[in-house]
Design an enzyme around this catalytic site. Structure first.
Site, PDB file in Angstrom:
ATOM      1  N   PHE A 138      37.131  37.146  35.614  1.00 31.35           N
ATOM      2  CA  PHE A 138      38.201  38.077  35.258  1.00 31.35           C
ATOM      3  C   PHE A 138      38.020  39.329  36.103  1.00 31.35           C
ATOM      4  O   PHE A 138      37.089  40.106  35.901  1.00 31.35           O
ATOM      5  CB  PHE A 138      38.214  38.459  33.786  1.00 31.35           C
ATOM      6  CG  PHE A 138      39.358  39.383  33.462  1.00 31.35           C
ATOM      7  CD1 PHE A 138      40.641  38.880  33.322  1.00 31.35           C
ATOM      8  CD2 PHE A 138      39.175  40.750  33.369  1.00 31.35           C
ATOM      9  CE1 PHE A 138      41.715  39.731  33.072  1.00 31.35           C
ATOM     10  CE2 PHE A 138      40.236  41.600  33.113  1.00 31.35           C
ATOM     11  CZ  PHE A 138      41.513  41.087  32.974  1.00 31.35           C
ATOM     12  N   ASP A 223      31.380  42.768  41.324  1.00 30.53           N
ATOM     13  CA  ASP A 223      32.306  43.429  40.401  1.00 30.53           C
ATOM     14  C   ASP A 223      31.513  43.836  39.161  1.00 30.53           C
ATOM     15  O   ASP A 223      31.240  43.010  38.289  1.00 30.53           O
ATOM     16  CB  ASP A 223      33.449  42.474  40.037  1.00 30.53           C
ATOM     17  CG  ASP A 223      34.466  43.103  39.096  1.00 30.53           C
ATOM     18  OD1 ASP A 223      34.169  44.168  38.509  1.00 30.53           O
ATOM     19  OD2 ASP A 223      35.560  42.525  38.927  1.00 30.53           O
ATOM     20  N   LYS A 252      35.869  51.582  34.324  1.00 30.02           N
ATOM     21  CA  LYS A 252      35.625  51.747  32.897  1.00 30.02           C
ATOM     22  C   LYS A 252      34.717  52.932  32.576  1.00 30.02           C
ATOM     23  O   LYS A 252      35.173  54.053  32.496  1.00 30.02           O
ATOM     24  CB  LYS A 252      35.101  50.441  32.303  1.00 30.02           C
ATOM     25  CG  LYS A 252      36.152  49.318  32.324  1.00 30.02           C
ATOM     26  CD  LYS A 252      35.732  48.133  31.529  1.00 30.02           C
ATOM     27  CE  LYS A 252      36.785  47.029  31.572  1.00 30.02           C
ATOM     28  NZ  LYS A 252      38.065  47.392  30.952  1.00 30.02           N
TER      29      LYS A 252
END
Length: 291
Positions: A138, A223, A252
């Protein structure tokens, strides 16, 4: 049914199916709903709120900055961008970084940088560059990124999809070696996957991937939007195996749970400006002139 839930159902596009809880306040690791019920926040906005809700130090810093200077065009320099980037690069061991808003933007930037590097530095034939990704990934929801997702819901009704991606099984180093060819520009991987639960690769996988990428002149791009900035017990999940990726994606927690901030960081030669000029070459030329 709560009036807040009713209003959201009426006007919000249905991209999520939230629990029937209306949160009104947060402090540290705790949340309160509209009836005053207290909860332990074990979601932390998928790691965006790593410092807790309403962290007093972060709130004070943001308040001070907003009261001094808001956003300005990149047509100008500011007294805060340089120190911010220098600090992040120092902490992560990367040479340069480009900040933006969302994680998906940072992934898209990493894809562009990898392709540009592949064509101008590695010498991959025009429009033939491939990026290896993993099943169960994802990396975001843009049309480019969902092109290499293996989640059917992310595909239905959104094609046609972008080519140039090769999917292998996560955690399978032999599959990575078999997938690499003369057109491979990069291997994009999450040190720990978080799409459907928590999926950790076998011990030594990241280190073996790093060595394989070095051997074949392939960029290793990590990532760490969800795993980075302390969430796994070290600053980066890659640190557990002493891996230094060629490119690093953060987001984030980088925004402290207050602002959406993401970033792509990379070693100097990955930042290709024009033709075959890289940041490293540009810096060397500038240094020579200054001397």
């Amino acid at each position: 049914m709560s009036a807040s839930i009713d209003l959201e159902a009426r006007y919000c596009a249905r991209n999520y199916h939230p629990l029937p809880v209306v949160i009104t306040r947060g402090e540290g690791v705790f949340l309160w709903d509209e009836s005053g019920k207290k909860y332990l926040d074990m979601m932390s906005a998928y790691s965006a709120v790593s410092h807790g809700h309403a962290n007093p130090r972060l709130v004070a810093l943001v308040t001070r900055q907003v009261g001094t200077l808001s956003i300005v065009s990149r047509a100008f320099h500011t007294d805060t961008l340089g120190p911010f980037l220098a600090r992040v690069c120092e902490l992560t061991g990367q040479d340069a970084a480009l900040p933006m808003n969302t994680g998906a933007e940072a992934v898209e930037t990493a894809i562009k940088a990898a392709r540009k590097w592949g064509y101008t530095i590695k010498g991959i034939a025009a429009d033939k560059a491939e990026i290896i990704v993993c099943s169960g990934n994802f990396h975001g929801r843009t049309t480019t990124i969902i092109s290499f997702s293996d989640e059917p819901r992310y595909h239905e009704g959104f094609g046609p999809f972008a080519p140039g991606f090769v999917t292998i099984d996560y955690g399978d180093i032999a599959a990575l070696e078999a997938a690499i060819n003369e057109n491979t520009a990069a291997f994009l991987v999450e040190p720990i996957q978080g799409e459907a639960g928590i999926v950790a690769p076998p011990d030594g996988y990241l280190k073996a991937a790093e060595e394989l990428c070095r051997q074949h002149d392939v960029l290793l791009i990590a990532d760490e939007i969800q795993t980075g900035l302390g969430r796994t017990g070290k600053l980066l999940a890659c640190d557990h195996e002493d891996v230094r990726p060629d490119g690093l994606i953060l987001g984030k927690a980088l925004g402290g749970g207050i602002f959406p901030v993401s970033m792509f960081l990379a070693r100097s030669d990955v930042w290709v400006y024009s033709g075959q000029e890289t940041m490293a070459a540009h810096s060397a030329a500038t240094h020579s002139v200054l001397r």
